[in-house]
Design an enzyme around this catalytic site. Structure first.
Site, PDB file in Angstrom:
ATOM      1  N   TYR A  21       0.831  -1.222   0.000  1.00  0.00           N
ATOM      2  CA  TYR A  21       0.000   0.000   0.000  1.00  0.00           C
ATOM      3  C   TYR A  21       0.862   1.267   0.000  1.00  0.00           C
ATOM      4  CZ  TYR A  21      -0.023  -0.462   5.243  1.00  0.00           C
ATOM      5  OH  TYR A  21       0.298  -0.590   6.563  1.00  0.00           O
ATOM      6  N   GLU A  22       0.232   2.387  -0.264  1.00  0.00           N
ATOM      7  CA  GLU A  22       0.942   3.660  -0.509  1.00  0.00           C
ATOM      8  C   GLU A  22       1.930   3.533  -1.666  1.00  0.00           C
ATOM      9  OE1 GLU A  22       0.535   6.667   0.278  1.00  0.00           O
ATOM     10  OE2 GLU A  22      -0.966   6.419   1.846  1.00  0.00           O
TER      11      GLU A  22
END
Ligand SMILES: Cc1cc2nc3c(=O)[nH]c(=O)nc-3n(C[C@H](O)[C@H](O)[C@H](O)COP(=O)(O)OP(=O)(O)OC[C@H]3O[C@@H](n4cnc5c(N)ncnc54)[C@H](O)[C@@H]3O)c2cc1C
Length: 579
Positions: free
Chosen positions: A423-424
């Site tokens: 994620y990110e």
């Protein structure tokens, strides 16, 4: 039992990186913050980590229910003022600087990663509004977000729009001076829960008639419960969590499928200018990516502590002695320990450069620090999360079979840390960012400047102690490999982009290993000078750690450099159909 590594954090902040760490917050206040955060992490967050994993967040038709104990812990968290750290004073915040904030965040992440994500995303929403909100929006939303009474989310992903956000389909239709938002989002962390009084969703959507692709995206404030002009909560908005995901780890962090506008459209306010949504997201992503990057070493620290305890207590082998006596187990523990220290040093160094970007009196120096800090962020995010997984996995190996069994807790860290490289922005996306946005535009000037800084400092280092001498020589050699690899990948990037992208992840890992190695060499010089003083045991342990990093970890840089300089053809010249 988790022990917050306060002395280690203070070593990095006070003795290793220095600089503008305390520009916002005097050292004695910083020490009190760290000590108190350590206590909170050990006593409130850590005890909920395993139960949170087992019981998880629960979806109900009336909303998501957090894992048992989380709501109470969140109340304590806001009562103690923790969400206010590193937000602007005018909204009730305490601007302590990024390096110190990153040190505190490590403690939250080690103790309870699922919990940490809720305030982390609120902080991202605060950053967005501080940067791009109108004064009215700031006055309405920021005090409650800064206090933590309301939480925030980042709502980007859709089933067809993950890494490629240009494909976002969620629509926004103008209505008076506001908008109605309609669309389905997935994977929204803490997208619904009842720990805070309201949830402020920051939603990426496309205003009707806007162009396709990323240029047509705008950012919207979509409150879960509508807020009137005086800041009072009113009717629920047209926002629903339709389900939560079953997943490998972070079970206590609800990953929500969200539906906006099923009953005519969720009321929304535009943030900033139309069509600039992704640009605003990128401004905020630096903070969020740093925060996710440090999850790598935060979980590795936790895994190390548990493995060390196990290795002292598990009797197996020569005369019934503890397994820590076996050279291989000792090696694993030392590698874990020195790698955590190296990753931590790199992450806090990056954060400190971003602090310098705000505090240096000279404009040229501020600009240089900003470029350097921003260049380091994908390296922290990419390398610390990828390498963090390897280190957490070693923690399982130290446990033997019991590491694979849930009871010891070692397995949870591996399941939890796995997401940090996804994620990110996945590791591949970080490597693209490093090459395309950070090295490409200035033809590698910032990286070459850092390489020159490292070389100059290493050449100036002089110590009679064998460990800093060894570390300096080895680090200098590895900086040479990085210089060669940087020249090679830049040449490839200019000539045939795919050749560079085929080795961009190994290059990013090389950057992490080598820059952290330089900081470890610096740590050796500091430690050698203090090794006979009042804290002899601490500094002697530091010297052992540096030596292990130099002898057992840093040599991997040579292999990575060879991959970067000569490995692209195996990817670019092979037939996709034959894989
Ligand atoms: C637990 C969890 C929590 C999340 N929280 C949030 C949240 O709060 N808000 C939110 O908006 N999203 C959230 N996400 C979504 C997350 O950010 C995405 O999953 C992530 O960005 C990757 O997108 P994707 O899953 O579609 O993978 P894809 O984009 O399909 O990627 C698949 C693979 O292809 C590679 N790839 C794709 N494009 C490129 C490229 N251009 N160059 C090189 N490689 C590429 C990737 O590196 C990856 O290896 C969360 C996801 C999870 C699992």
């Amino acid at each position: 039992m988790y022990h917050a590594p306060i002395r280690e954090l203070e070593f990095v902040l006070n003795e290793l990186i220095g600089g503008d760490v305390y520009a916002n917050c005097p050292a004695d206040v910083a020490a009190a913050i760290l000590a108190e955060a350590g206590r909170f992490a050990e006593q409130v967050l850590e005890p909920l980590n395993q139960s949170g994993d087992r019981e998880g967040a629960r979806w109900t038709a009336a909303g998501v229910i957090a894992a048992p104990g989380f709501k109470e812990a969140y109340r304590e968290f806001i009562a103690a003022g923790w969400p206010q750290l590193n937000t602007q004073e005018q909204f009730g915040g305490q601007p302590i600087g990024r390096a110190l904030a990153a040190a505190v965040e490590e403690l939250w992440a080690s103790a309870n990663l699922s919990f940490k994500l809720c305030p982390m995303l609120t902080h991202s929403a605060v950053e967005a509004l501080q940067l791009c909100g109108t004064p009215e929006q700031q006055a309405l939303y920021l005090p409650k977000l800064v206090s933590g009474e309301w939480s925030g989310t980042m709502v980007l992903t859709e089933p067809q729009a993950g890494s490629d956000l240009g494909q976002v389909r969620t629509r926004a239709v103008p209505e008076g001076d506001r908008f109605r938002v309609m669309g389905q989002k997935i994977f929204i962390t803490w997208g619904d829960h009842q720990m805070s009084d309201n949830i402020i969703h920051l939603v990426l959507a496309r205003i009707e008639g806007a162009p396709a692709g990323v240029k047509g995206l705008s950012l919207f404030i979509v409150p879960k419960i509508l807020v009137n002009a005086e800041g009072k909560l009113g009717e629920p908005n047209d926002v629903q969590c339709t389900s939560i995901e079953e997943k490998l780890g972070i079970h206590a962090s609800p990953t929500c499928a969200m539906s906006y506008g099923e009953r005519g459209g969720a009321l929304a306010e535009l943030i900033g200018k139309p069509g600039h949504g992704l640009e605003y997201m990128f401004i905020m992503m630096n903070a969020a990516r740093l925060s996710v990057g440090l999850e790598g070493h935060a979980l590795a620290e936790r895994a190390f502590q548990r493995a060390l305890e196990w290795a002292h207590n598990r009797m197996q082998g020569r005369g019934g002695s503890a397994i820590i006596q076996h050279p291989d187990v000792k090696r694993m523990l030392l590698v874990m320990k020195c790698s955590v220290q190296a990753m931590r040093a790199l992450a806090l160094f990056a954060a400190q450069e971003l602090d310098s970007a705000e505090h240096r009196p000279d404009a040229g120096e501020r600009a240089r620090a900003k470029r350097r800090g921003e260049m380091l962020i994908p390296i922290v995010k990419g390398w610390c999360t990828e390498y963090g997984q390897e280190i957490v996995s070693l923690g399982i190996q130290v446990h033997g079979g019991m590491g694979f069994i849930e009871e010891t807790g070692a397995a949870q860290y591996l399941r939890d840390v796995r997401i940090s490289a996804i994620y990110e922005g996945t590791t591949g996306i970080q490597a693209n960012d490093l090459l395309g946005r950070k090295l490409g535009p200035d033809q590698g000037a910032s990286m070459m400047a850092l390489i020159d800084t490292m070389t100059g400092e290493l050449k100036r280092q002089s110590s009679a102690h064998p460990v800093p001498r060894l570390a300096t020589a080895a680090s200098l050699e590895s900086v040479g490999w990085l210089r060669e690899a940087t020249a090679s990948i830049l040449k490839a990037y200019a000539a045939e982009r795919d050749s560079a992208l085929a080795v961009s992840v190994p290059y990013m890992k090389l950057c992490g290993l080598v820059i952290a190695g330089w900081l470890m060499a610096r740590a050796a010089t500091v430690a050698a000078a203090a090794a006979d003083g009042a804290e002899a045991a601490f500094y002697r342990a530091k010297l052992d750690s540096v030596r292990c990093y130099i002898e057992q970890v840093l040599p991997q840089a040579q292999a990575l450099s060879r991959i970067v300089c000569g490995g692209a053809g195996s990817v670019t010249q092979s037939d996709t159909a034959l894989i």
